[in-house]
Design a protein around this motif. Sequence first.
Motif, short mmCIF file in Angstrom:
data_model
loop_
_atom_site.label_atom_id
_atom_site.label_comp_id
_atom_site.label_asym_id
_atom_site.label_seq_id
_atom_site.Cartn_x
_atom_site.Cartn_y
_atom_site.Cartn_z
N GLU A 1 20.53 -57.06 -97.50
CA GLU A 1 19.43 -56.37 -98.16
C GLU A 1 18.06 -56.87 -97.71
N LEU A 2 17.92 -58.18 -97.55
CA LEU A 2 16.61 -58.78 -97.30
C LEU A 2 16.32 -59.01 -95.83
N GLY A 3 17.30 -58.85 -94.96
CA GLY A 3 17.09 -59.14 -93.54
C GLY A 3 17.26 -60.62 -93.29
N GLN A 4 16.45 -61.17 -92.38
CA GLN A 4 16.57 -62.58 -92.07
C GLN A 4 15.78 -63.41 -93.07
N VAL A 5 16.41 -64.50 -93.54
CA VAL A 5 15.81 -65.39 -94.53
C VAL A 5 15.91 -66.81 -94.00
N ILE A 6 14.81 -67.55 -94.06
CA ILE A 6 14.80 -68.96 -93.65
C ILE A 6 15.13 -69.81 -94.87
N GLN A 7 16.10 -70.70 -94.73
CA GLN A 7 16.46 -71.63 -95.80
C GLN A 7 16.15 -73.05 -95.36
N LEU A 8 15.50 -73.80 -96.23
CA LEU A 8 15.18 -75.21 -95.97
C LEU A 8 15.71 -76.06 -97.11
N GLN A 9 16.11 -77.30 -96.77
CA GLN A 9 16.58 -78.21 -97.80
C GLN A 9 15.40 -78.81 -98.55
N GLY A 10 15.55 -78.90 -99.86
CA GLY A 10 14.53 -79.53 -100.69
C GLY A 10 13.47 -78.54 -101.16
N ASP A 11 12.57 -79.04 -101.98
CA ASP A 11 11.47 -78.23 -102.51
C ASP A 11 10.30 -78.29 -101.53
N GLN A 12 10.21 -77.30 -100.66
CA GLN A 12 9.18 -77.27 -99.63
C GLN A 12 8.21 -76.11 -99.83
N ARG A 13 8.10 -75.59 -101.04
CA ARG A 13 7.31 -74.37 -101.28
C ARG A 13 5.86 -74.52 -100.87
N LYS A 14 5.18 -75.54 -101.35
CA LYS A 14 3.76 -75.71 -101.03
C LYS A 14 3.57 -76.06 -99.56
N ASN A 15 4.48 -76.86 -99.02
CA ASN A 15 4.39 -77.22 -97.60
C ASN A 15 4.52 -75.99 -96.71
N VAL A 16 5.49 -75.13 -97.03
CA VAL A 16 5.72 -73.92 -96.23
C VAL A 16 4.52 -72.99 -96.32
N ALA A 17 3.96 -72.84 -97.51
CA ALA A 17 2.81 -71.95 -97.69
C ALA A 17 1.62 -72.43 -96.85
N THR A 18 1.32 -73.71 -96.89
CA THR A 18 0.19 -74.22 -96.09
C THR A 18 0.49 -74.12 -94.60
N PHE A 19 1.75 -74.35 -94.21
CA PHE A 19 2.12 -74.24 -92.80
C PHE A 19 1.92 -72.82 -92.29
N LEU A 20 2.36 -71.82 -93.06
CA LEU A 20 2.24 -70.44 -92.63
C LEU A 20 0.79 -70.01 -92.50
N VAL A 21 -0.07 -70.53 -93.36
CA VAL A 21 -1.50 -70.19 -93.28
C VAL A 21 -2.13 -70.87 -92.07
N GLN A 22 -1.84 -72.16 -91.87
CA GLN A 22 -2.43 -72.90 -90.75
C GLN A 22 -1.97 -72.38 -89.41
N ALA A 23 -0.72 -71.92 -89.33
CA ALA A 23 -0.18 -71.40 -88.08
C ALA A 23 -0.63 -69.97 -87.82
N GLY A 24 -1.23 -69.33 -88.81
CA GLY A 24 -1.70 -67.96 -88.64
C GLY A 24 -0.59 -66.93 -88.75
#
Length: 115
Positions: free
Chosen positions: A80-103
């Motif tokens: 249903e959702l297509g490709q989904v990236i899964q990471l171990q641990g609570d990385q929500r804030k880290n991932v959000a800042t990474f996606l913004v910094q990487a453009g």
Amino acid sequence: MSDLNVTLPSAFDPFAEANAEDAGAGPGAKDYVHVRIQQRNGRKSLTTVQGLKKEYSYNKILKDLKKEFCCNGTVVQDPELGQVIQLQGDQRKNVATFLVQAGIAKKELIKIHGF
């Protein structure tokens, strides 16, 4: 007789505008990136990232995320959702800042879910 231009009131749909926005067929449709957390057993948790654009290489993004946050992860194909990236641990804030910094995504288009 006199010419009377009488207009009868038509049915007014107050939700017509909202339904048009939900259809998302127009060029103004917003494609949000959803960053979620899923609780596993005990203190263990998974962070999932979905909604990235198709033209991005998910494996390269995953490789950079794993190096940056020192965690393991995988790319899962969901019917249903297509490709989904899964990471171990609570990385929500880290991932959000990474996606913004990487453009990869704008800050306004990232939705963080959970707890």
